[in-house]
Design an enzyme around this catalytic site. Structure first.
Site, mmCIF file in Angstrom:
data_model
loop_
_atom_site.group_PDB
_atom_site.id
_atom_site.type_symbol
_atom_site.label_atom_id
_atom_site.label_comp_id
_atom_site.label_asym_id
_atom_site.label_seq_id
_atom_site.Cartn_x
_atom_site.Cartn_y
_atom_site.Cartn_z
ATOM 1 N N HIS A 55 -19.493 2.256 20.923
ATOM 2 C CA HIS A 55 -18.512 2.082 19.846
ATOM 3 C C HIS A 55 -19.057 2.601 18.539
ATOM 4 O O HIS A 55 -18.337 3.172 17.727
ATOM 5 C CB HIS A 55 -18.151 0.612 19.692
ATOM 6 N N ARG A 111 -6.252 7.310 17.598
ATOM 7 C CA ARG A 111 -6.785 6.386 18.620
ATOM 8 C C ARG A 111 -6.642 4.966 18.101
ATOM 9 O O ARG A 111 -7.478 4.495 17.330
ATOM 10 C CB ARG A 111 -8.260 6.681 18.874
ATOM 11 N N ARG A 166 -1.517 6.990 19.858
ATOM 12 C CA ARG A 166 -1.779 6.721 21.265
ATOM 13 C C ARG A 166 -1.904 5.208 21.426
ATOM 14 O O ARG A 166 -2.646 4.564 20.667
ATOM 15 C CB ARG A 166 -3.085 7.380 21.688
ATOM 16 N N GLU A 202 -4.834 13.035 31.701
ATOM 17 C CA GLU A 202 -6.285 12.842 31.702
ATOM 18 C C GLU A 202 -6.841 12.723 33.110
ATOM 19 O O GLU A 202 -8.046 12.569 33.287
ATOM 20 C CB GLU A 202 -6.651 11.582 30.916
ATOM 21 N N ASN A 231 -11.502 15.173 27.435
ATOM 22 C CA ASN A 231 -12.763 14.445 27.700
ATOM 23 C C ASN A 231 -12.688 13.756 29.053
ATOM 24 O O ASN A 231 -13.604 13.846 29.871
ATOM 25 C CB ASN A 231 -13.034 13.386 26.623
ATOM 26 N N ASP A 232 -11.579 13.059 29.260
ATOM 27 C CA ASP A 232 -11.432 12.367 30.535
ATOM 28 C C ASP A 232 -11.091 13.344 31.651
ATOM 29 O O ASP A 232 -11.624 13.257 32.747
ATOM 30 C CB ASP A 232 -10.362 11.273 30.432
ATOM 31 N N ARG A 284 -18.689 11.287 31.592
ATOM 32 C CA ARG A 284 -18.802 11.849 30.249
ATOM 33 C C ARG A 284 -19.860 11.138 29.406
ATOM 34 O O ARG A 284 -20.258 11.619 28.353
ATOM 35 C CB ARG A 284 -17.450 11.793 29.524
ATOM 36 N N CYS A 309 -6.250 17.590 23.248
ATOM 37 C CA CYS A 309 -6.877 16.796 22.194
ATOM 38 C C CYS A 309 -8.278 16.285 22.531
ATOM 39 O O CYS A 309 -8.785 15.408 21.862
ATOM 40 C CB CYS A 309 -5.984 15.630 21.789
HETATM 41 C C1 PEP Z 1 -9.791 12.372 26.011
HETATM 42 O O1 PEP Z 1 -10.037 11.709 27.009
HETATM 43 O O2 PEP Z 1 -9.950 13.595 25.931
HETATM 44 C C2 PEP Z 1 -9.281 11.730 24.791
HETATM 45 C C3 PEP Z 1 -8.833 12.437 23.784
HETATM 46 O O3 PEP Z 1 -9.330 10.388 24.723
HETATM 47 P P1 PEP Z 1 -10.653 9.529 24.545
HETATM 48 O O4 PEP Z 1 -11.762 10.474 24.181
HETATM 49 O O5 PEP Z 1 -10.361 8.547 23.482
HETATM 50 O O6 PEP Z 1 -10.813 8.924 25.891
HETATM 51 MG MG MG Z 2 -9.302 9.720 27.243
#
Ligand code: PEP
Ligand code: MG
Length: 747
Positions: A364, A471, A507, A606, A629-630, A640, A677
């Site tokens: 965090h 977020r 989101r 995702e 990212n996911d 990740r 994103c």
């Molecule tokens: C992602 O997963 O790419 C995303 C934008 O959300 P987070 O990084 O908050 O999981």
């Molecule tokens: Mg994500």
């Protein structure tokens, strides 16, 4: 413990204190100390070896060995018996040193005639400072109490070294905490910063290691222990929502707080002449030394807990620690073992950088540092032991490197780097109001990611066209309890106000996996990243999500509202979430609230599964945003957050690009707006590839917008697409080499 030895060690400490109280330079003091130890312990030799650098010990004072050897005799860590004591941080006690494994003969010291050897480490909280040795001709094994007495003296020496009592000529006796040190950690957030250390929890300094009145010291310790127990009980009583892991730590705290053995050992230290603080630290040092040796991770964790609780006890005894009254230095760089997101936010943008000993990329604190755009280096081992408040420090978030008390040459090279980055920012400012239009005429719309009110000031300065990802979980993560609907509605309204009509995509709550709310009960999951998270929680326990949707509707009050649901894996999940939103709008209408002017309901893509969803999903979603990212972690099955695999797979892999191609085509067929994103959108080459694949909207950190726009405006996306196609056709693993080659010619 025999009374005789007890008084002997007390007498030794008393003499040591008197010696230290006398004026004199560091060398004189050390000489006097070796003399008095040899005299008190009736040995012919007493020597003090201190570290000259992390690998070399230097003889700094001796009684009994040849004086000419002082500052000349050196040994490497692990070399000879002295080097072995230093390396293992364990005493060596032998009646026949020359026959001991690893014995090394050093003719310059004339030591071959000494048979017995007792060496103990000089260490402070696990930091190795040197070795204290006594030797005698008589072949005798030193008694347990003699070993103990020497350890107590070594502990005092360590304390006095820390206070600078032995600063003198020669590198081994140079002022500690003055030398430059470089730490190699892990990048948590890019960027470079120069400033001064601000310790989140300043080290406790023990000014008097001696017990003048052991009875009074034992009473002080008893009182502090009592306070400690009360505070631990208190934490446990109020830790209802704690996870199983947090509970385990708290239970370990309680176990130590009530441990009779621990108290008994500290009381024995006091009886032997140490002050209460010094006794706590002696046991803490021993625990740290054991921690470094412990092979079992569980045991290491528990020793870590003992370390934490010892710090608490020291703070209770000395009243030091937080709130020392010191003022924040200029350009403060926060140095801490770890820090919670709430605490980091309290410092906010006052900080220039953050360096943590622990932490993970997905922690965090890292999320908040990223949101605040502060350079962050994590896993900088031992930095809290080395750094002092106010020390000059350079943080290189790009490389994960920290320079503490840097040499001028390092500092000036670093300043050049910062200046170059600032120049680049200026260049980006000049194109801030221009579109990200590529040479082929295609315009890509660039948006920023945000999660805090503090992010919003970046909206106009970055040149972002809106917020492509807000977020919302950050507001939940930094609190101690679920925020109230009214609070959230007010906050979202402020976010929309600050955006001044620009689009903000909210989101809904994305918790679970790495984002754990301390106050929400969660089941223990074998693999939280694949577990009960994001929309799965929102659909199974709709209370919080409904409240959040109501807050969003109220915040919009007559303005347009964009909401997207995270982590949709199946079409039905999207429809169920969307229905919740529609129900809430209907409910708000019935209650007479002003409704949003219009509502867009989107989904985050995702998980690979969603790319294969039926057409009706693509048709029903008002927009789709790829959470790269996911998506990348699930596409490659590479966590990740796991440093071992995180960087192994490239976004420019031709397989991944082919997969993205499929998503682009499906959205295009349904006429559904598509954006990207994840973090990759903020990297210029990746951004060019995404645009070339057909993404017309990218959302990224505000600081990335300038660099991405700069590159996009100078390339032809059709050419980029052709380069990617050629890589795919040639069977390349990644399109990166060809793209790099092509970009070089484009610039
Ligand atoms: C992602 O997963 O790419 C995303 C934008 O959300 P987070 O990084 O908050 O999981
Ligand atoms: Mg994500």
């Amino acid at each position: 413990m025999p009374e005789r030895t007890e008084t002997q060690s007390r007498r030794l400490l008393r003499r040591l204190r008197d010696t230290l109280a006398e004026p004199g330079a560091g060398q004189e003091r050390l000489d006097r100390i070796t003399h008095l130890i040899a005299d008190s312990m009736r040995t012919e030799v007493c020597s003090i070896y201190l570290f000259r650098d992390p690998d070399t010990l230097e003889l700094c004072a001796t009684q009994g060995l040849r004086k000419e050897a002082v500052h000349k005799t050196r040994m490497r860590l692990g070399e000879g018996l002295v080097g072995r004591v230093a390396r293992t941080a364990q005493p060596i006690n032998t009646a026949n040193a020359p026959q001991e494994r690893g014995f090394r003969y050093m003719p310059e010291t004339g030591e071959e005639i000494y048979s017995s050897f007792l060496g103990v480490p000089i260490q402070r909280l696990g930091e190795r400072l040197g070795v204290l040795v006594v030797q005698s001709k008589e072949a005798r094994q030193y008694s347990e109490d003699e070993v103990y007495a020497l350890e107590v003296v070594a502990m005092v020496l360590a304390e006095m070294t820390e206070l600078g009592a032995f600063v003198g000529e020669g590198e081994a006796m140079g002022a500690r905490h003055k030398r430059p040190v470089t730490f190699r950690g892990v990048c948590g957030q890019e960027g470079a910063a120069e400033g001064h250390v601000w310790l989140h929890e300043p080290r406790v300094v023990i000014t008097n290691p001696f017990a003048d009145d052991p009875k009074a010291e034992i009473a002080r310790l008893g009182k502090a222990m009592e306070e400690l127990r009360l505070s631990v009980d208190d934490i446990l009583a109020t830790a209802e929502g704690a996870t199983a892991e947090q509970r385990e730590v708290l239970e370990a705290y309680r176990m130590f707080a009530y441990s009779k053995g621990w108290v008994r050992r500290m009381e024995a230290d006091i009886a032997r002449g140490l002050s209460a603080e010094a006794a706590v630290e002696k046991e803490q040092s021993a625990a740290r030394a054991r921690m470094e040796q412990a092979p079992d991770p569980y045991l290491r964790d528990r020793l870590h807990d003992l370390d934490d609780i010892s710090n608490r006890l020291l703070r209770l005894l000395t009243g030091q620690g937080r709130n020392t009254g010191a003022t924040l230095p200029e350009n403060p760089i926060l140095v801490a073992r770890n820090i919670g997101p709430g605490e980091l936010l309290e410092y906010g943008r006052a900080l220039r950088g953050v360096v943590l000993e622990e932490g993970s990329v997905g922690s965090h604190a890292a999320i908040v540092a990223r949101a605040l755009a502060i350079p962050l280096v994590i896993n900088a081992e031992r930095i809290t032991t080395e750094a002092l408040n106010g020390d000059p420090i350079l943080v290189d978030g790009d490389q994960g490197i920290v320079h503490l008390r840097p040499e001028e040459s390092v500092a000036s090279a670093f300043r050049d780097k910062i200046a170059m980055a600032a120049k680049a920012q200026e260049r980006y400012a000049s194109i801030r109001d221009l579109p990200a239009q590529a040479l082929c005429g295609t315009v890509v719309s660039l948006h920023m990611n945000a999660g805090l009110m503090a992010d919003l000031p970046s909206l106009p300065s970055s040149g972002a066209e809106g917020v492509g990802l807000f977020r919302t979980e950050l507001q939940f993560l930094i609190r101690n309890q679920v925020p109230k609907r009214g609070e959230l509605a007010a906050l979202y309204a402020r976010v929309m106000d600050a955006a001044r009509g620009k689009r903000v995509v909210f989101r809904t709550l994305d918790i679970g996996s790495d984002k754990v709310l301390p106050y929400m009960k969660r089941p223990d999951e074998p693999n939280p990243a694949l577990g009960w998270r994001a929309i799965r929680v929102g659909l199974d326990k709709p209370g919080v999500m409904r409240m959040q949707l109501q807050a969003l509707i109220r915040a919009a009050a007559g303005r347009p509202l964009s909401v997207m649901f995270p982590f949709i894996a199946e079409v039905d999940e999207f429809f169920a979430a969307r229905q919740q939103m529609l129900d809430e709008i209907e409910r708000e209408r019935r209650l007479g609230h002003v409704l949003p002017e219009r509502v867009e309901i989107g989904a985050m893509l995702e998980t690979p599964s969603l790319a294969f969803a039926p057409d009706r999903f693509f048709e029903a979603a008002d927009f789709i945003s790829v959470g790269g990212n996911d998506l990348k972690q699930f596409f490659f099955a590479a966590d990740r957050e796991n440093e071992l695999v995180r960087r192994r797979y490239d976004m420019l892999s031709t397989s991944y690009l082919s997969f993205l191609d499929r998503i682009v085509r499906r959205c295009a067929a349904a006429g559904t707006p598509l954006s990207f994103c994840g973090e990759d959108a903020g990297r210029p080459i990746e951004a060019v590839a995404l645009a070339a694949m057909g993404f017309r909207m990218l959302s990224m950190r505000p600081a990335s917008i300038g660099p991405v726009k700069h590159v996009l405006r100078r390339v032809n996306l059709e050419e980029a697409r052709a380069v990617i196609e050629s890589a795919r056709q040639a069977g390349d693993t990644s399109a990166r080499p060809r793209l790099m080659e092509w970009l070089k010619s484009a610039f």
